[in-house]
Design an enzyme around this catalytic site. Structure first.
Site, mmCIF file in Angstrom:
data_model
loop_
_atom_site.group_PDB
_atom_site.id
_atom_site.type_symbol
_atom_site.label_atom_id
_atom_site.label_comp_id
_atom_site.label_asym_id
_atom_site.label_seq_id
_atom_site.Cartn_x
_atom_site.Cartn_y
_atom_site.Cartn_z
ATOM 1 N N ASP A 35 21.942 87.419 96.483
ATOM 2 C CA ASP A 35 22.004 86.919 95.102
ATOM 3 C C ASP A 35 22.471 88.067 94.216
ATOM 4 O OD1 ASP A 35 21.213 86.029 92.413
ATOM 5 O OD2 ASP A 35 20.083 84.467 93.436
ATOM 6 N N ASN A 39 22.547 85.067 87.119
ATOM 7 C CA ASN A 39 21.793 84.072 86.348
ATOM 8 C C ASN A 39 20.415 83.864 86.972
ATOM 9 O OD1 ASN A 39 21.371 82.191 84.276
ATOM 10 N ND2 ASN A 39 22.003 80.486 85.595
ATOM 11 N N SER A 129 27.042 68.807 94.115
ATOM 12 C CA SER A 129 26.534 68.250 92.864
ATOM 13 C C SER A 129 27.009 66.818 92.672
ATOM 14 C CB SER A 129 27.058 69.124 91.720
ATOM 15 O OG SER A 129 27.005 68.436 90.507
ATOM 16 N N TYR A 153 33.328 72.749 86.332
ATOM 17 C CA TYR A 153 32.186 72.959 87.238
ATOM 18 C C TYR A 153 32.206 71.917 88.353
ATOM 19 C CZ TYR A 153 27.479 72.113 88.955
ATOM 20 O OH TYR A 153 26.405 71.865 89.774
ATOM 21 N N LYS A 157 32.969 72.252 92.505
ATOM 22 C CA LYS A 157 32.075 71.808 93.586
ATOM 23 C C LYS A 157 32.834 70.900 94.544
ATOM 24 C CE LYS A 157 28.019 73.687 92.839
ATOM 25 N NZ LYS A 157 27.281 74.469 93.857
ATOM 26 N N PHE A 182 21.403 65.442 92.477
ATOM 27 C CA PHE A 182 21.377 64.790 91.163
ATOM 28 C C PHE A 182 20.339 65.494 90.281
ATOM 29 C CE2 PHE A 182 23.924 60.808 91.361
ATOM 30 C CZ PHE A 182 24.441 60.993 92.630
ATOM 31 N N ASP A 299 30.976 65.607 79.590
ATOM 32 C CA ASP A 299 29.815 64.792 79.964
ATOM 33 C C ASP A 299 30.214 63.354 80.283
ATOM 34 O OD1 ASP A 299 27.759 66.552 79.995
ATOM 35 O OD2 ASP A 299 26.995 66.068 77.994
HETATM 36 C C1 UD1 Z 1 25.407 68.863 85.433
HETATM 37 C C2 UD1 Z 1 26.007 68.171 86.598
HETATM 38 C C3 UD1 Z 1 25.002 68.122 87.717
HETATM 39 C C4 UD1 Z 1 24.475 69.480 88.039
HETATM 40 C C5 UD1 Z 1 23.968 70.168 86.805
HETATM 41 C C6 UD1 Z 1 23.721 71.601 87.172
HETATM 42 C C7 UD1 Z 1 27.551 66.511 85.604
HETATM 43 C C8 UD1 Z 1 27.734 65.078 85.229
HETATM 44 N N1 UD1 Z 1 26.369 66.820 86.187
HETATM 45 O O1 UD1 Z 1 24.386 68.027 85.032
HETATM 46 O O2 UD1 Z 1 25.614 67.620 88.860
HETATM 47 O O3 UD1 Z 1 23.436 69.374 88.960
HETATM 48 O O4 UD1 Z 1 24.943 70.144 85.762
HETATM 49 O O5 UD1 Z 1 23.441 72.367 86.113
HETATM 50 O O6 UD1 Z 1 28.433 67.313 85.431
HETATM 51 N N2 UD1 Z 1 21.973 67.310 77.110
HETATM 52 C C9 UD1 Z 1 21.599 67.264 75.791
HETATM 53 N N3 UD1 Z 1 21.233 68.444 75.194
HETATM 54 C C10 UD1 Z 1 21.240 69.643 75.847
HETATM 55 C C11 UD1 Z 1 21.642 69.666 77.217
HETATM 56 C C12 UD1 Z 1 22.009 68.477 77.804
HETATM 57 O O7 UD1 Z 1 21.565 66.203 75.171
HETATM 58 O O8 UD1 Z 1 20.914 70.675 75.240
HETATM 59 C C13 UD1 Z 1 22.295 66.035 77.771
HETATM 60 C C14 UD1 Z 1 23.657 65.974 78.425
HETATM 61 O O9 UD1 Z 1 24.617 65.501 77.512
HETATM 62 C C15 UD1 Z 1 23.381 64.996 79.572
HETATM 63 C C16 UD1 Z 1 21.939 65.277 79.960
HETATM 64 O O10 UD1 Z 1 21.354 65.900 78.817
HETATM 65 O O11 UD1 Z 1 23.475 63.666 79.131
HETATM 66 C C17 UD1 Z 1 21.768 66.204 81.140
HETATM 67 O O12 UD1 Z 1 22.528 67.383 80.913
HETATM 68 P P1 UD1 Z 1 22.353 68.671 81.834
HETATM 69 O O13 UD1 Z 1 20.922 68.969 82.016
HETATM 70 O O14 UD1 Z 1 23.223 69.747 81.265
HETATM 71 O O15 UD1 Z 1 22.888 68.207 83.232
HETATM 72 P P2 UD1 Z 1 24.256 67.483 83.595
HETATM 73 O O16 UD1 Z 1 25.356 67.926 82.731
HETATM 74 O O17 UD1 Z 1 23.995 66.036 83.755
#
Ligand code: UD1
Length: 354
Positions: A35, A39, A129, A153, A157, A182, A299
């Site tokens: 590692d 991060n 992912s 990203y 993957k 997921f 997103d």
């Molecule tokens: C993304 C990847 C997922 C991966 C993860 C790793 C996609 C669709 N998914 O997850 O495969 O495992 O990254 O880090 O690319 N959100 C907010 N506010 C925030 C942060 C996020 O509203 O401050 C919302 C996002 O818009 C989303 C949900 O929360 O709808 C989840 O976001 P996040 O936790 O960043 O994960 P993903 O983007 O889904």
């Protein structure tokens, strides 16, 4: 020396990596971590040993892009299999810095594959992912759905999966399993191991947790105009313990099946951003202020797993619920308000070093 098989875990100090190391140590694997701590905290390694009550066989601060250094680790240990987590993983950042994401994520994977080839290591579990599906036409999504990544990203993957499959076709006896995870969240229930991102969290759950301990004043909600029940993004949040277990079971899978396979790792249940904020509020007993903001580039509206393939293959799939995930993440956040750097938290000594 004793006769346990030895697994090299890249990104083993990171969030999913550290929980997987504990799971592997608990099931009689010897574990070597590589590692670069870009991060992750080296302190996660002490926590792994404290929780598992066993020592790692080795831990190396090595960037996978440094092939000679990586090769030296393989020279030093008789590696039976590799679990590969090391990657940059923030969707928003990947949109801003695509070259860095491709360079790090794909470069690390090709370097690893080359070094594995040079050392005749033939078993690989790749932590992929759900994001490779992107804006999938149908939900829940199964492994046959076409890959349609919507950000660098996710694209990185998917490209790694492709490279791994190409290598599996060429190398006799090579066996690889890519796990499309997921949204892993939660923490080890004891409060010693959890998610400790550097700087501003790029993912939702750690952001919520930092608002709950008042390190940040509100959660930005990225869009409330998606075609979902409450307008906010829906994801299949999966307990990191279930994800860690899946990586251990994947090592059994690659023990005797040459070729490359892909499995979804998820619960099959969708939760919106507002649902998750409410669930964390319940688990913590704290009010979680939030503000609706614009959509985040890259997103998608909804991404939920069809987990039948893995359930049929292994007889089980991720089942822990959102309440457990929030409770465990909250326990970790409370015990480590500033993450692993918190001077007030000290892990116990491991009792039975291997
Ligand atoms: C993304 C990847 C997922 C991966 C993860 C790793 C996609 C669709 N998914 O997850 O495969 O495992 O990254 O880090 O690319 N959100 C907010 N506010 C925030 C942060 C996020 O509203 O401050 C919302 C996002 O818009 C989303 C949900 O929360 O709808 C989840 O976001 P996040 O936790 O960043 O994960 P993903 O983007 O889904």
């Amino acid at each position: 020396m004793h006769g346990n098989p030895l697994v090299l875990v890249t990104g083993g100090a990171g969030f999913i990596g550290s929980h997987t190391c504990v799971e592997l140590l608990a099931h009689d694997w010897d574990v070597v971590v590589v590692d670069d701590h870009s991060n992750s905290s080296p302190r996660a390694l002490e926590r792994i040993e404290a929780v598992a009550r066993r020592k790692l066989r080795g831990a190396y601060a090595v960037d996978l892009l440094d092939r000679p250094a990586l090769s030296a680790v393989f020279d030093a240990h008789p590696v039976d299999a590799v679990v590969h987590f090391a990657a940059r993983k923030a969707v928003g950042e990947s949109v801003r810095m695509p070259a860095e994401y491709y360079d790090t994520n794909i470069g690390a994977t090709t370097a690893l594959l080359r070094v594995m080839g040079e050392h005749d290591v033939r078993r690989l579990v790749f932590s992929s992912s759900c994001s490779v599906y992107g804006d999938a036409a149908r939900q829940p999504v199964d492994e046959r759905a076409p890959a349609r990544p919507t950000n660098p990203y996710a694209q990185s993957k998917h490209l790694c999966e492709t490279v791994i499959a190409d290598v599996a076709r060429r190398r006799p006896g090579f066996s690889a399993l890519s796990l499309r995870c997921f949204n892993p969240i939660g923490a080890h229930p004891g409060g010693l191991l959890g998610e400790d991102p550097r700087g501003e969290p790029g993912n939702l759950l750690p952001y919520i947790a930092q608002v709950a301990v008042r390190r940040r004043d509100h959660v930005p909600v990225f869009g409330d105009d998606y075609a979902t029940p409450d307008g906010t993004g829906v994801r299949d949040y999966t307990h990191v313990l279930d994800v860690a277990e899946a990586h251990r079971l994947a090592l059994r899978h690659v023990a005797d099946r040459p070729g490359a396979t892909v499995y979804n790792i998820g619960t099959g249940r969708g939760t919106s951003v507002l649902d998750l904020i409410a669930a964390f509020g319940d688990a913590s007993g704290r009010e979680i202020p939030y503000r609706i903001e614009g959509r985040r580039p890259g997103d998608v509206a909804t991404l939920v797993a069809d987990a039948h393939a893995v359930r049929n293959a292994w007889g089980r799939h991720a089942t822990r619920g959102i309440a457990d995930m929030c409770r465990d993440a909250w326990t970790f956040q409370q015990r480590n308000p500033r993450g692993y750097a918190d001077p007030t938290t000290r892990p116990p000594e491991p009792r039975q070093p291997a």
